[in-house]
Motif scaffolding. Structure first.
Motif, PDB file in Angstrom:
ATOM      1  N   ALA A 247       0.804  -1.218   0.000  1.00  0.00           N
ATOM      2  CA  ALA A 247       0.000   0.000   0.000  1.00  0.00           C
ATOM      3  C   ALA A 247       0.840   1.272   0.000  1.00  0.00           C
ATOM      4  O   ALA A 247       0.372   2.315  -0.444  1.00  0.00           O
ATOM      5  N   ASP A 248       2.069   1.214   0.494  1.00  0.00           N
ATOM      6  CA  ASP A 248       2.880   2.417   0.611  1.00  0.00           C
ATOM      7  C   ASP A 248       3.358   2.895  -0.758  1.00  0.00           C
ATOM      8  O   ASP A 248       3.531   2.104  -1.687  1.00  0.00           O
ATOM      9  N   ALA A 249       3.561   4.193  -0.862  1.00  0.00           N
ATOM     10  CA  ALA A 249       4.008   4.772  -2.123  1.00  0.00           C
ATOM     11  C   ALA A 249       4.753   6.064  -1.847  1.00  0.00           C
ATOM     12  O   ALA A 249       4.823   6.546  -0.709  1.00  0.00           O
ATOM     13  N   VAL A 250       5.301   6.631  -2.907  1.00  0.00           N
ATOM     14  CA  VAL A 250       5.977   7.913  -2.859  1.00  0.00           C
ATOM     15  C   VAL A 250       5.279   8.834  -3.848  1.00  0.00           C
ATOM     16  O   VAL A 250       5.036   8.452  -4.998  1.00  0.00           O
ATOM     17  N   GLU A 251       4.942  10.039  -3.405  1.00  0.00           N
ATOM     18  CA  GLU A 251       4.270  10.988  -4.283  1.00  0.00           C
ATOM     19  C   GLU A 251       5.279  11.983  -4.847  1.00  0.00           C
ATOM     20  O   GLU A 251       6.087  12.544  -4.107  1.00  0.00           O
ATOM     21  N   VAL A 252       5.212  12.191  -6.172  1.00  0.00           N
ATOM     22  CA  VAL A 252       6.098  13.137  -6.843  1.00  0.00           C
ATOM     23  C   VAL A 252       5.261  13.979  -7.799  1.00  0.00           C
ATOM     24  O   VAL A 252       4.110  13.660  -8.100  1.00  0.00           O
ATOM     25  N   GLY A 253       5.847  15.052  -8.298  1.00  0.00           N
ATOM     26  CA  GLY A 253       5.167  15.872  -9.281  1.00  0.00           C
ATOM     27  C   GLY A 253       5.114  15.183 -10.632  1.00  0.00           C
ATOM     28  O   GLY A 253       5.926  14.295 -10.932  1.00  0.00           O
ATOM     29  N   ALA A 254       4.167  15.603 -11.461  1.00  0.00           N
ATOM     30  CA  ALA A 254       3.992  14.963 -12.764  1.00  0.00           C
ATOM     31  C   ALA A 254       5.268  15.015 -13.595  1.00  0.00           C
ATOM     32  O   ALA A 254       5.638  14.039 -14.251  1.00  0.00           O
TER      33      ALA A 254
END
Length: 446
Positions: free
Chosen positions: A193-200
């Motif tokens: 479920a874990d993730a890393v959020e980055v800009g497009a």
């Protein structure tokens, strides 16, 4: 154009790391695989994209060097079979001239799937195909990633969850883009479920750095793991640590825990709408185009707008096709209407292409499936041996495996039946496929 949504697949679990003694023999366009019906070439197509010209040249290659057929795979690639053993150089030259070998040293690691309908429906700002093109450019310019296995999979999902459900090693999921919110991306390493959020704008580079993180883990662990899920538990990739890696490379990122990942059913064949033009999903029975069917596909693709999109469900999306395109393809024996029996029937190569197969499953399947297709039936897979190559993921499917004494049929909630002759299969399969089951369709595994 989407079927009903199945439940989210459970992440794969493994008590012990996979130990591989041999090298990765996954075929490519330059590394041909010896089969019983000749050599096999697998041409990798990032996001399944082909121009009409490229598709025409692939068809030419199949007819000049092979048996004329073109198989589409569960990763949106194309395979040529029955190739002569001396055709490698000519085949490579043809593919290179078609722009299908932009980086010969990287051709086996260009395993990139993407939402087939991305940019055609849904929020236009979530179109992931520009991300794929930028990622593929970076991948092909990176010498280190040639160490990846030919089975390592990248997926770019526009937020609907179709290719995120295919057990990718690196998933890039588009988020945002509604009510004025900016578009970003969630990057997932393996399952979980874990993730890393980055800009497009950073999504393609983040996906490449995820591959580097995997290769680092392989080196530190001293393992021959080919997939993220095969890493030993003590060397598993960590999303929190990946945030730090991205930050060191100048990418703004934040950790996201307990992400609810979307999962959608794959695109299924549907006829065009009432208007003069519409998108068209084309399905070749059992994932194989004959030479004539491929020529007709290329002909209709020339009337469409945009590239062909080979899907991970062994179909092809043609964008903005004239209404008479569907009729042309149907006359060639291809499926464009919904609820076809071929929507949920798959098969391995079988005889004569595979030495391990005990039956010509592709000849037996059309005789056995009859009219037992459409909505509400269990998927069925025909396999020539116990390996069950290409079988559906999950448990809700009918398993037909060739054995020395005939086919063995197993289905959820029913006792196994053995010793079935091909002439027995139609009745047995019709009964087995009507078993109530919780999911209407499962994704196909490589």
């Amino acid at each position: 154009m989407l079927a009903a949504m199945p439940p989210a697949p459970s992440p794969a679990s493994r008590d012990e790391p996979v130990i591989r003694d041999g090298g990765d023999a996954c075929p490519g366009a330059l590394r041909l695989h010896a089969a019983d019906d000749g050599y096999l070439a697998r041409v990798r197509l990032p996001a399944g994209l082909l121009t009409a010209r490229q598709a025409a040249l692939l068809g030419e290659a199949a007819e000049r060097f092979g048996d004329g057929n073109l198989d589409v795979t569960s990763r949106g690639n194309v395979q040529l079979r029955g190739l002569a053993d001396a055709c490698g150089a000519e085949l490579a030259a043809l593919l290179d001239g078609a722009g299908l070998l932009p980086a010969p040293g990287h051709e086996r690691v260009r395993n990139i799937v993407a939402t087939p309908m991305s940019g055609l429906d849904g929020p236009p700002e979530r179109d992931v195909l520009p991300w794929v093109r930028e990622f593929d450019r970076r991948l092909c310019a990176d010498a280190r990633v040639t160490a990846l296995s030919g089975r390592f999979l990248f997926a770019f999902d526009d937020g609907r969850g179709d290719v995120a459900a295919l057990d990718p090693d690196v998933t890039v999921l588009a988020v945002g883009g509604s009510a004025g919110a900016g578009v970003g991306a969630l990057v997932r390493l393996g399952a979980g479920a874990d993730a890393v959020e980055v800009g497009a704008g950073d999504a393609p580079r983040a996906a490449l750095l995820a591959a580097h993180a995997f290769l680092d883990a392989v080196q530190v662990a001293g393992t021959k793991a080919w997939r993220v899920g095969e890493l030993p538990a003590e060397h598993a990739l960590c999303a929190r640590e990946f945030v730090g890696r991205l930050s060191r490379d100048g990418i703004g990122a934040r950790y996201r825990a307990d992400v609810v990942w979307p999962y959608a059913a794959p695109v299924r064949p549907r006829g065009v709408g009432a208007g003069p033009r519409s998108h068209l999903c084309v399905l070749p029975p059992l994932g194989r185009f004959s030479a004539g069917q491929w020529r007709e596909l290329v002909r209709v693709a020339g009337l469409s707008r945009g590239p062909l999109r080979i899907t991970p469900w062994r179909g092809v999306v043609l964008a903005d096709v004239p209404v008479d395109g569907a009729a042309l393809l149907e006359r060639a024996g291809l499926v464009v209407a919904g609820d076809s029996v071929w929507e949920s029937v798959t098969a391995c190569t079988g005889r004569p292409g595979c030495a391990k197969s005990l039956a010509d499953v592709r000849a037996d399947a059309p005789l056995a499936v009859g009219a037992t297709g459409g909505a509400g039936v269990l998927p069925v897979h025909f396999a020539g041996c116990e390996r069950r190559c290409g079988h559906p993921r999950g448990t809700d499917w009918v398993d037909l495996v060739a054995a020395p004494d005939g086919y063995r049929l197993t289905a959820p909630g029913r006792p196994a039946r053995t010793g079935l002759a091909p002439t027995d299969l139609a009745a047995a399969l019709a009964e087995a496929r009507t078993t109530p089951h919780p999911s209407s369709q499962t994704a196909v595994k490589k």
